[in-house]
Design a protein around this motif. Structure first.
Motif, PDB file in Angstrom:
ATOM      1  N   GLU A 251       0.813  -1.216   0.000  1.00  0.00           N
ATOM      2  CA  GLU A 251       0.000   0.000   0.000  1.00  0.00           C
ATOM      3  C   GLU A 251       0.851   1.273   0.000  1.00  0.00           C
ATOM      4  N   ALA A 252       2.034   1.216   0.582  1.00  0.00           N
ATOM      5  CA  ALA A 252       2.850   2.419   0.725  1.00  0.00           C
ATOM      6  C   ALA A 252       3.176   3.052  -0.621  1.00  0.00           C
ATOM      7  N   SER A 253       3.465   2.231  -1.622  1.00  0.00           N
ATOM      8  CA  SER A 253       3.832   2.780  -2.930  1.00  0.00           C
ATOM      9  C   SER A 253       2.655   3.505  -3.573  1.00  0.00           C
ATOM     10  N   LYS A 254       1.433   2.962  -3.447  1.00  0.00           N
ATOM     11  CA  LYS A 254       0.260   3.627  -4.030  1.00  0.00           C
ATOM     12  C   LYS A 254      -0.039   4.929  -3.313  1.00  0.00           C
TER      13      LYS A 254
ATOM     14  N   SER B 297      -5.716  12.433  -8.411  1.00  0.00           N
ATOM     15  CA  SER B 297      -5.514  11.217  -7.619  1.00  0.00           C
ATOM     16  C   SER B 297      -6.181  10.022  -8.270  1.00  0.00           C
ATOM     17  N   PHE B 298      -7.338  10.226  -8.873  1.00  0.00           N
ATOM     18  CA  PHE B 298      -8.029   9.129  -9.556  1.00  0.00           C
ATOM     19  C   PHE B 298      -7.249   8.693 -10.797  1.00  0.00           C
ATOM     20  N   LEU B 299      -6.660   9.650 -11.497  1.00  0.00           N
ATOM     21  CA  LEU B 299      -5.838   9.284 -12.645  1.00  0.00           C
ATOM     22  C   LEU B 299      -4.632   8.459 -12.225  1.00  0.00           C
ATOM     23  N   THR B 300      -4.049   8.831 -11.101  1.00  0.00           N
ATOM     24  CA  THR B 300      -2.840   8.152 -10.643  1.00  0.00           C
ATOM     25  C   THR B 300      -3.126   6.765 -10.114  1.00  0.00           C
ATOM     26  N   ILE B 301      -4.207   6.616  -9.341  1.00  0.00           N
ATOM     27  CA  ILE B 301      -4.463   5.334  -8.697  1.00  0.00           C
ATOM     28  C   ILE B 301      -4.738   4.237  -9.716  1.00  0.00           C
ATOM     29  N   VAL B 302      -5.384   4.567 -10.817  1.00  0.00           N
ATOM     30  CA  VAL B 302      -5.647   3.549 -11.841  1.00  0.00           C
ATOM     31  C   VAL B 302      -4.341   3.045 -12.428  1.00  0.00           C
ATOM     32  N   SER B 303      -3.445   3.959 -12.745  1.00  0.00           N
ATOM     33  CA  SER B 303      -2.156   3.544 -13.308  1.00  0.00           C
ATOM     34  C   SER B 303      -1.370   2.697 -12.317  1.00  0.00           C
ATOM     35  N   ALA B 304      -1.350   3.111 -11.054  1.00  0.00           N
ATOM     36  CA  ALA B 304      -0.594   2.369 -10.047  1.00  0.00           C
ATOM     37  C   ALA B 304      -1.181   0.990  -9.813  1.00  0.00           C
ATOM     38  N   GLU B 305      -2.506   0.872  -9.779  1.00  0.00           N
ATOM     39  CA  GLU B 305      -3.133  -0.421  -9.518  1.00  0.00           C
ATOM     40  C   GLU B 305      -3.018  -1.360 -10.713  1.00  0.00           C
ATOM     41  N   ILE B 306      -2.976  -0.808 -11.902  1.00  0.00           N
ATOM     42  CA  ILE B 306      -2.791  -1.665 -13.072  1.00  0.00           C
ATOM     43  C   ILE B 306      -1.403  -2.294 -13.069  1.00  0.00           C
ATOM     44  N   VAL B 307      -0.401  -1.495 -12.660  1.00  0.00           N
ATOM     45  CA  VAL B 307       0.975  -1.981 -12.692  1.00  0.00           C
ATOM     46  C   VAL B 307       1.255  -2.948 -11.550  1.00  0.00           C
TER      47      VAL B 307
ATOM     48  N   LEU C  53      -9.899  -0.684  -8.260  1.00  0.00           N
ATOM     49  CA  LEU C  53     -10.623  -0.550  -9.520  1.00  0.00           C
ATOM     50  C   LEU C  53      -9.697  -0.642 -10.723  1.00  0.00           C
ATOM     51  N   GLY C  54      -8.475  -0.148 -10.598  1.00  0.00           N
ATOM     52  CA  GLY C  54      -7.516  -0.307 -11.687  1.00  0.00           C
ATOM     53  C   GLY C  54      -7.181  -1.765 -11.938  1.00  0.00           C
ATOM     54  N   SER C  55      -7.000  -2.511 -10.864  1.00  0.00           N
ATOM     55  CA  SER C  55      -6.742  -3.943 -11.002  1.00  0.00           C
ATOM     56  C   SER C  55      -7.943  -4.665 -11.595  1.00  0.00           C
ATOM     57  N   LEU C  56      -9.152  -4.242 -11.205  1.00  0.00           N
ATOM     58  CA  LEU C  56     -10.365  -4.843 -11.772  1.00  0.00           C
ATOM     59  C   LEU C  56     -10.440  -4.617 -13.279  1.00  0.00           C
ATOM     60  N   ILE C  57     -10.134  -3.422 -13.723  1.00  0.00           N
ATOM     61  CA  ILE C  57     -10.168  -3.124 -15.161  1.00  0.00           C
ATOM     62  C   ILE C  57      -9.135  -3.965 -15.911  1.00  0.00           C
ATOM     63  N   TRP C  58      -7.954  -4.117 -15.333  1.00  0.00           N
ATOM     64  CA  TRP C  58      -6.912  -4.904 -15.999  1.00  0.00           C
ATOM     65  C   TRP C  58      -7.275  -6.384 -16.025  1.00  0.00           C
ATOM     66  N   THR C  59      -7.854  -6.883 -14.943  1.00  0.00           N
ATOM     67  CA  THR C  59      -8.283  -8.277 -14.898  1.00  0.00           C
ATOM     68  C   THR C  59      -9.385  -8.541 -15.922  1.00  0.00           C
ATOM     69  N   ALA C  60     -10.300  -7.582 -16.061  1.00  0.00           N
ATOM     70  CA  ALA C  60     -11.370  -7.724 -17.048  1.00  0.00           C
ATOM     71  C   ALA C  60     -10.796  -7.831 -18.456  1.00  0.00           C
ATOM     72  N   ARG C  61      -9.735  -7.086 -18.716  1.00  0.00           N
ATOM     73  CA  ARG C  61      -9.095  -7.176 -20.036  1.00  0.00           C
ATOM     74  C   ARG C  61      -8.551  -8.573 -20.275  1.00  0.00           C
ATOM     75  N   ASN C  62      -7.930  -9.151 -19.251  1.00  0.00           N
ATOM     76  CA  ASN C  62      -7.355 -10.487 -19.418  1.00  0.00           C
ATOM     77  C   ASN C  62      -8.414 -11.552 -19.674  1.00  0.00           C
ATOM     78  N   TYR C  63      -9.604 -11.363 -19.127  1.00  0.00           N
ATOM     79  CA  TYR C  63     -10.691 -12.326 -19.308  1.00  0.00           C
ATOM     80  C   TYR C  63     -11.647 -11.932 -20.436  1.00  0.00           C
TER      81      TYR C  63
END
Length: 276
Positions: free
Chosen positions: A143-146, A211-221, A227-237
């Protein structure tokens, strides 16, 4: 039959709302009605356009709703919203708490402003996504990095807006305070800080959007939740409707946070003739 004239105005006031109250309520109802109509028309247009494409390319509103229900039932959507909200609010709050004093000090102490200005001007043009890799290396994938990335994207915006507020304070007010014997600390509290409040709120609102722009990028990586991780997972499936659910959740969450911020600060801003 006698009538107590002292009770007539009170009874009339209760029976009929004044014209001023009716005038105030009508614009509010008009705004709400137009907003609801705009949303309904947007969904209708979305539905019409989606009929010409496959669900993978553009899912319909109904399919997106079904995806949202699916994510709610298994708890994925709530956990994602909770994780992203916690990261955003923590980093944003830290950025505001640090950025406001830094902006005040830069505005009140010229030599400090000259020393910090090169760093402020340099780092505010470097996007937070550029530091994602370094944040993970230095702080780990937790969490610290995000939170650090949200803090980074917040502190410079808030500091610059606070600085602008301090520099825009009317010089006549400062001279008047000094002429009345106010100390520098008293002048800061009674003159500079109140005049800077609208700028601080504006900076905080702008930082919230970033902050919303940043959190999506950080969670995807680097994140297993959010929510960023959810969007990336949806892409994989290949679940495009989940991507839409994540995007809509981000927009609604940002709207809610901004509405709360405006509601909390509107009373104090009204004193300075500023409305949002």
């Amino acid at each position: 039959m006698s009538v107590d004239v002292r009770t007539v105005p009170e009874q009339v006031g209760r029976a009929r709302p004044g014209p001023a109250r009716r005038r105030r309520s009508r614009p509010r109802l008009t705004r709400v009605g137009l907003s609801v109509l705009s949303v309904v028309l947007g969904i209708a247009l979305w539905d019409l356009v989606s009929r010409n494409y496959t669900a993978f390319f553009l899912p319909s509103p109904m399919l997106t709703w079904q995806g949202a229900v699916e994510l709610v039932r298994d708890g994925t959507l709530w956990s994602s919203v909770s994780a992203s909200s916690t990261r955003i609010l923590t980093g944003w709050a830290l950025g505001v708490v640090i950025g406001v004093p830094v902006g005040l000090l830069m505005g009140c102490v010229p030599w400090l402003r000259l020393m910090l200005d090169p760093y402020i001007q340099f780092f505010r043009f470097v996007p937070p996504i550029a530091f994602v890799t370094l944040a993970i290396i230095w702080l780990g994938p937790g969490e610290a990095s995000k939170v650090a990335l949200i803090f980074y994207t917040t502190v410079f915006i808030v500091a610059l807006n606070t600085l602008a507020g301090v520099l825009s304070v009317d010089e006549l007010r400062l001279r008047a305070a000094r002429a009345l014997g106010a100390s520098p600390a008293r002048t800061l509290v009674s003159v500079v800080l109140p005049s800077t409040v609208p700028h601080v709120v504006t900076g905080a609102r702008l930082a919230m959007g970033n902050s919303f722009l940043t959190i999506v990028s950080a969670e995807i990586v680097a994140a297993q939740s959010g929510l960023g991780s959810l969007i990336w997972t949806a892409r994989n499936y290949a679940k495009t409707e989940w991507v839409f659910v994540g995007i809509i959740a981000l927009g609604l969450l940002g709207y809610l946070f901004d509405w709360i911020l405006r509601a909390v600060t509107s009373r104090s801003l009204r004193r300075y003739g500023v409305t949002f």
